[in-house]
Design a protein around this motif. Structure first.
Motif, PDB file in Angstrom:
ATOM      1  N   LEU A   1       0.846  -1.207  -0.146  1.00 46.36           N
ATOM      2  CA  LEU A   1       0.083   0.097  -0.085  1.00 46.36           C
ATOM      3  C   LEU A   1       0.827   1.517   0.006  1.00 46.36           C
ATOM      4  N   ARG A   2       0.230   2.211  -0.563  1.00 39.50           N
ATOM      5  CA  ARG A   2       0.906   3.515  -0.721  1.00 39.50           C
ATOM      6  C   ARG A   2      -0.117   4.481  -0.441  1.00 39.50           C
TER       7      ARG A   2
ATOM      8  N   PHE B   1      -4.469   3.485  -0.680  1.00 40.47           N
ATOM      9  CA  PHE B   1      -5.159   3.303   0.397  1.00 40.47           C
ATOM     10  C   PHE B   1      -6.618   3.369   0.224  1.00 40.47           C
TER      11      PHE B   1
ATOM     12  N   PHE C   1       6.549  -1.522   7.629  1.00 42.05           N
ATOM     13  CA  PHE C   1       6.652  -0.328   7.082  1.00 42.05           C
ATOM     14  C   PHE C   1       7.952  -0.137   6.306  1.00 42.05           C
TER      15      PHE C   1
ATOM     16  N   GLY D   1      -4.929   1.958   5.912  1.00 39.46           N
ATOM     17  CA  GLY D   1      -3.798   0.904   5.286  1.00 39.46           C
ATOM     18  C   GLY D   1      -3.591  -0.032   6.649  1.00 39.46           C
TER      19      GLY D   1
ATOM     20  N   LEU E   1      -3.853   6.391   6.531  1.00 44.24           N
ATOM     21  CA  LEU E   1      -2.891   5.339   7.252  1.00 44.24           C
ATOM     22  C   LEU E   1      -3.514   4.414   8.253  1.00 44.24           C
TER      23      LEU E   1
ATOM     24  N   ILE F   1       3.499  -1.417   3.703  1.00 41.59           N
ATOM     25  CA  ILE F   1       3.134   0.202   3.671  1.00 41.59           C
ATOM     26  C   ILE F   1       4.397   0.959   3.389  1.00 41.59           C
TER      27      ILE F   1
END
Length: 365
Positions: free
Chosen positions: A273-274, A290, A340, A330, A327, A303
Motif C-alpha cells: 500500500l501507498r 489506501f 513499513f 492501510g 494510514l 506500507i
C-alpha cells in the motif's frame, strides 16, 4: 430510537445490517442505502446469502434514493412543468448559476454536484408529501458507510431523523476517505472524520443515540493499538479491542529495508500500500492506494509511508485529517502483521531480516 453505530475497522458494520434484516419481524419494510457501487453489491450479496428476500429488504444507492424518492416525484412542485430525465454525473453548472439552471442541465438531468440540495428543496416544496410517501413505503432505513456523506446530505438525514421511520446508520469516521461531494460548502465544519461532531449535535437534539462498537474481529491487538494511536485521544474514540482468535507465525509490527521490500512482499504475500501513485515509483511492487484498498482484509500489509507518516511513526506529531484516515485504513486491512518500508527504526516495531539461506541437504550417495 434512531441510532448511529460507530464501529472500528473490522467491526462487522455491514454484517450488523445484514443480521438486523434477517431478524426483522415478518412484513417489516426495510431500505438499505450504500454510497459506493461496491458497498451496494456487498450488501445485496450478503443479504441474499442470509436468506432475506427482496420483498422485505431493498438495497439502493444514496444518489438513486435522492432521485427516486425525493426529486423525481415532486420536482414539478418546485419547478413547474419540468420532469427529471436522469443524473449528470460530471457536469458543473458553474459557480454563478442560479435557479433551475443550477440544478438541471438542458436535458433535465440533475447535476450530481447539487443533487442533495435539490432533493432538500423539492422535499420542502412538497409540504411534507415526500416524507409522507417514504413513511408509507418503508418502516426502517439503514445507511451504510455514513462517514462518506456530507454537505446537504446531512440536511437530508436530519429530515429523515424527524420522521416516523426508524433510521440506523453505521460507519467509521476514521475511514472517511471518500465524499459524496467534496465541493459542497454546506456543513463544512462536519466534513469527513469531523462528522462525529454532527452526530453529537444530533444526539443533543435527541434525534439519535450514538453507539460506539470498539471491537475488531479482524486485526490483532498490536495492530489495533497502533491504529488507535494515529488519532488524538481528545477526539473521543473508544479504544479498540481485538476479538480475533487467529494466530500466525508471522505476526506483529515490522520495519523492512527498501532493499528487502520485494523479498518481504513475496515471502509473506503482503498487500502493498501507498498514499498515491506518485509515491515509491522506484520500487517494483504491486502497490495499491489506501483508498482503493478500503474494505479489503488480508493477512499481511506492507506500507510505504509518506514523510508525515514516517515522522509520526518515529514519535513525532500525530497525523490529522485525510493523512490520518489514509494510514488508519492501510494499517487496519491486516489481520496479523503490518510492516513499513523504511531504513529507520520505528517505535514499537521489529526490524525484519532475511532468513539465512540454509545449505541444501546432500542427495543420496
Amino acid at each position: 430510537m434512531n441510532r448511529v453505530i460507530l464501529a472500528v475497522a473490522g467491526g462487522r458494520k455491514t454484517q450488523s445490517i445484514v443480521e438486523d434484516c434477517r431478524s426483522c419481524p415478518e412484513g417489516r419494510r426495510i431500505l438499505v442505502l450504500g454510497y459506493t457501487t461496491a458497498s451496494q453489491h456487498e450488501l445485496l450479496t450478503r443479504i441474499r446469502a442470509a436468506g432475506v428476500h427482496g420483498h422485505q429488504v431493498e438495497v439502493m444507492g444514496w444518489f438513486a434514493f435522492l432521485l427516486q424518492h425525493l426529486v423525481r416525484p415532486y420536482l414539478p412542485l418546485l419547478y413547474e412543468g419540468r420532469r427529471l430525465t436522469g443524473l449528470n454525473f460530471e457536469g458543473d453548472p458553474g459557480r454563478y448559476a442560479t435557479g433551475i439552471e443550477r440544478f438541471l442541465d438542458t436535458d433535465d438531468r440533475a447535476y450530481m454536484l447539487h443533487l442533495a440540495k435539490l432533493a432538500h428543496d423539492v422535499a420542502a416544496a412538497s409540504n411534507g408529501a415526500a416524507i409522507d410517501r417514504l413513511e408509507h413505503i418503508y418502516d426502517e432505513i439503514y445507511i451504510d458507510e455514513v462517514q462518506d456523506l456530507g454537505g446537504w446530505d446531512l440536511e437530508i438525514i436530519q429530515l429523515l431523523l424527524k420522521t416516523k421511520l426508524r433510521i440506523t446508520m453505521v460507519g467509521d469516521m476514521r475511514q472517511a476517505l471518500l465524499s459524496t461531494n467534496i465541493k459542497d460548502p454546506k456543513n463544512k465544519p462536519y466534513r469527513k472524520e469531523k462528522i462525529f461532531n454532527w452526530f453529537q449535535l444530533m444526539e443533543q437534539r435527541k434525534l439519535l443515540s450514538i453507539e460506539q462498537a470498539p471491537t475488531t474481529y479482524r486485526s490483532s491487538q498490536p495492530i489495533a493499538t497502533l491504529s488507535d494511536s494515529i488519532f488524538d485521544p481528545s477526539l473521543g474514540y473508544a479504544p479498540t479491542i481485538s476479538a480475533s482468535t487467529e494466530t500466525h507465525e508471522h505476526a506483529g509490527l515490522f520495519t523492512v529495508r527498501e532493499a528487502d521490500a520485494i523479498e518481504y512482499a513475496q515471502r509473506h504475500e503482503a498487500l502493498c500500500l501507498r498514499h498515491s501513485r506518485a509515491v515509491a515509483k522506484h520500487l517494483d511492487l504491486p502497490f495499491m492506494t489506501f483508498g482503493v484498498a478500503k474494505g479489503r482484509t488480508v493477512d499481511h500489509v506492507l506500507i510505504y509511508p509518506t514523510a508525515k507518516a514516517l515522522q509520526f511513526l518515529t514519535g513525532g506529531a500525530r497525523l490529522e485529517g485525510q493523512a490520518a484516515c489514509a494510514l488508519y485504513v492501510g494499517v487496519t486491512r491486516a489481520k496479523h502483521s503490518v510492516a513499513f518500508i523504511t531504513d529507520q527504526q520505528l517505535l514499537n516495531t521489529t526490524a525484519w531480516t532475511r532468513a539465512p539461506i540454509l545449505p541444501k541437504a546432500p542427495g543420496p550417495s
